[in-house]
Design a protein around this motif. Structure first.
Motif, PDB file in Angstrom:
ATOM      1  N   ALA A 252      36.977  43.328  34.684  1.00 31.30           N
ATOM      2  CA  ALA A 252      36.204  42.171  35.157  1.00 31.30           C
ATOM      3  C   ALA A 252      37.178  41.066  35.564  1.00 31.30           C
ATOM      4  N   VAL A 253      36.742  40.195  36.448  1.00 33.53           N
ATOM      5  CA  VAL A 253      37.596  39.127  36.979  1.00 33.53           C
ATOM      6  C   VAL A 253      37.156  37.803  36.372  1.00 33.53           C
TER       7      VAL A 253
ATOM      8  N   GLY B 111      35.218  44.747  38.415  1.00 36.13           N
ATOM      9  CA  GLY B 111      35.072  43.957  39.632  1.00 36.13           C
ATOM     10  C   GLY B 111      34.073  42.835  39.533  1.00 36.13           C
ATOM     11  N   ASP B 112      33.251  42.805  38.478  1.00 34.66           N
ATOM     12  CA  ASP B 112      32.303  41.700  38.300  1.00 34.66           C
ATOM     13  C   ASP B 112      33.052  40.405  38.002  1.00 34.66           C
ATOM     14  N   HIS B 113      32.488  39.293  38.449  1.00 38.46           N
ATOM     15  CA  HIS B 113      33.108  37.988  38.228  1.00 38.46           C
ATOM     16  C   HIS B 113      32.436  37.259  37.076  1.00 38.46           C
TER      17      HIS B 113
ATOM     18  N   GLU C  31      44.631  45.432  40.976  1.00 38.77           N
ATOM     19  CA  GLU C  31      43.288  44.867  41.128  1.00 38.77           C
ATOM     20  C   GLU C  31      43.216  43.442  40.595  1.00 38.77           C
ATOM     21  N   PRO C  32      42.184  42.674  41.007  1.00 36.56           N
ATOM     22  CA  PRO C  32      42.086  41.263  40.625  1.00 36.56           C
ATOM     23  C   PRO C  32      41.962  41.065  39.115  1.00 36.56           C
TER      24      PRO C  32
ATOM     25  N   CYS D 139      29.728  34.491  40.614  1.00 37.15           N
ATOM     26  CA  CYS D 139      29.785  34.854  39.190  1.00 37.15           C
ATOM     27  C   CYS D 139      28.441  35.355  38.698  1.00 37.15           C
ATOM     28  N   SER D 140      28.480  36.439  37.917  1.00 36.24           N
ATOM     29  CA  SER D 140      27.252  36.972  37.331  1.00 36.24           C
ATOM     30  C   SER D 140      27.094  36.525  35.876  1.00 36.24           C
TER      31      SER D 140
END
Length: 553
Positions: free
Chosen positions: A82-83, A57-59, A189-190, A105-106
């Motif tokens: 991750a996206v 789920g992290d961008h 999921e994305p 975004c991370s």
């Protein structure tokens, strides 16, 4: 009927099937990735991401020209859920800031840049702490979510990792932990966020799931009849769905080899078709126009057999020249939007009349209807109306923008395309015009409101209105109507210089027309239809006009 596996799972099956066949070819560095190497590299980077603390789920953003690493990092992100946020390489510093902040975004992957566009300088100006902090420990008040920067080339920056370091970190990740991370990811999921311009000015983040991307690529690739003997020249940017989903993965899923070129350049593209025996070339109309305007005598294009045209309407004349002069006998019109990826597409078995003039029929999983603009009622066969789409591949929504999502998707799930079409009795669709105010220049969607907002911040501009004007090469160009501020004498070069600091190059108006007032409605809205009509008669003679009347930039 539909595949319910994630992108990584589907690609793992594909790679096991095709093994030592060429998957990615990168002529610039004389590199070749077999399908086996492709999955091994993507798994190595996926472990590296886990070691960096990236979670499902992290961008993560990516800002780079096309490369094998771009594709590999997408697969790595997909493996652990991750996206990947795909950034336009023409983004200015202010555009980069907006997207990184809005998408939360991370982590960002990027290269130094290209030509006079410096991705690295723009990022370090936004985050000066990158010059002194340790890798992975960025603290930015302006971009609080961004913590990690990874350089994809030989650039150096104290606060950034490089790709080799990411792979090395991944060696600490155990097999069981890696497998478990993959098991947690589902197809619904994305997978990606693609940013697209809209009539409200700021770009909107289109969220696409694994399911949407995988299945759209499968049905499009099937209709294109890709197979393991195909070699697809990839010049379309990977930050667009037509390059990423409809060219790269649609080809890989059927065992085709992807010849990766960083960006489209006419001479390089023609040369690579010859040297790499490419069988497929996909592009926007302007790419084909540039190729046809070149001297083709020194290039052997006999390997070409198929391709698609997307991003903007293609004239019948251009379609004919592509078939006759480039030898692409199976050329397909492909119509889509980022919000729904591929919507309609011509098939190789469709009659020449339809292949030349229509945008094909809906892809499997796509339902359409055409409604009257005024009444909203469905129109009869052959009548013009707005195209509405209900699709298996529809976006999950605009990221952190429910209001815009609700405007685009109605309560019944229909996507309002804003395009005027007609449909014949056999289901073939014909583009008749566009309702939306969006400008499509060389396949790029451009928001007039975004440009207007920038221009109106200039001290010498009282008001601005942006419309499209016809362009033989790019389909449409940008024309800005400008009312100068009181006591200020504006000039085109000053406006152009100002715009260049706030807008990507392709968004800078080519034409500027200075006027004293705009035609407006009773509620004060600018009548852009009237502006288009005013310019219609002038545009044919624009090059003969005095600069004070119409300035060509």
């Amino acid at each position: 009927m539909f595949n319910t596996k994630t992108l990584a799972e589907v690609m793992e099956e594909v790679c096991l099937k095709y093994k030592d066949r060429e998957a990615l070819v990168f002529p610039k560095k004389k590199e070749t990735y077999t399908f086996t190497r492709l999955i091994e590299e993507s798994n190595a980077y996926a472990k590296g991401l886990l070691a960096l603390g990236v979670k499902k789920g992290d961008h993560m953003a990516i800002l780079a020209l096309n490369s094998p690493e771009w594709v590999i990092l997408e697969l790595a992100a997909a493996r652990i859920g991750a996206v990947l946020v795909c950034l336009n390489t023409a983004s200015t510093k202010s555009e980069l800031f907006y997207v990184l902040k809005q998408s939360e975004c991370s982590l960002i992957f990027l290269t130094k840049g290209f030509k006079d566009i410096s991705f690295l300088d723009n990022l370090t100006e936004l985050c000066p702490m990158l010059n002194i902090c340790e890798p992975g420990k960025l603290q930015s008040a302006e971009l609080p979510c961004l913590k990690t920067v990874v350089l994809m080339d030989d650039s150096e920056l104290k606060g950034a990792y490089n790709l080799n370091e990411v792979k090395e970190l991944g060696k600490s990740i155990g097999k069981s932990y890696f497998i478990e991370a993959g098991r947690k990811v589902t197809a619904k999921e994305p997978l990606n966020i693609f940013y697209t311009s809209g009539t409200t000015g700021n770009p909107k983040g289109v969220v696409l799931s694994h399911f949407a991307a995988v299945n759209n690529a499968l049905v499009s690739g099937e209709r294109m009849e890709y197979d393991e003997d195909d070699r697809i020249l990839l010049c379309l940017p990977l930050f667009h769905v037509i390059g990423f989903i409809l060219s790269t993965f649609a080809g890989l899923f059927f065992g085709a080899s992807i010849v990766v070129e960083e960006r489209f350049e006419t001479k390089k593209a023609l040369s690579l078709i010859t040297k790499e025996n490419c069988t497929v070339f996909n592009g926007v109309p302007s790419m084909f126009q540039f190729m046809l305007s070149s001297d083709l005598s020194g290039h052997d294009l006999s390997s070409l057999s198929k391709g698609f045209i997307a991003g903007a309407c293609c004239s019948n004349e251009l379609m004919g020249r592509i078939i006759e002069e480039l030898g692409i006998g199976t050329i397909a019109n492909l119509y889509g939007q980022t919000e729904a990826i591929g919507i309609t597409q011509i098939s190789s078995y469709d009659e020449a009349e339809y292949r030349l003039h229509s945008i094909g029929r809906p892809l499997p999983g796509v339902e359409i209807k055409v409604i009257d603009i005024a009444s909203g009622e469905e129109v009869s066969i052959g009548e013009k109306g707005e195209l509405l789409v209900k699709s298996t591949y529809i976006m999950s929504g605009y990221y952190r923008n429910q209001e815009a999502t609700d405007r685009t998707l109605d309560q019944e799930g229909w996507l309002h395309t804003g395009d005027l079409v007609s449909v014949n009795s056999e289901g073939f669709i014909y583009i008749e015009g566009r309702i939306k105010d969006i400008i499509i220049r060389g396949g790029e969607n451009i928001s007039p409101a975004e440009i207007e907002n920038v221009l109106k911040r200039h001290e010498g501009i009282f008001d601005a209105a942006v419309i499209s004007v016809p362009d033989e090469l790019l389909g449409e160009e940008i024309c800005a109507f400008v009312i100068s501020a009181a006591g200020y004498i504006s000039n085109a070069e000053e406006i152009r210089e100002y715009a260049s600091h706030h807008l990507a190059r392709f968004k800078i108006p080519k034409y500027i027309k200075f006027v004293k007032e705009f035609p407006v409605t009773s509620s004060g809205k600018i009548k852009k239809a009237v502006l288009r009509e005013q310019i219609k008669n002038e545009f044919a003679q624009v090059l003969n006009r005095e600069p004070a009347v119409m300035v060509k930039l």
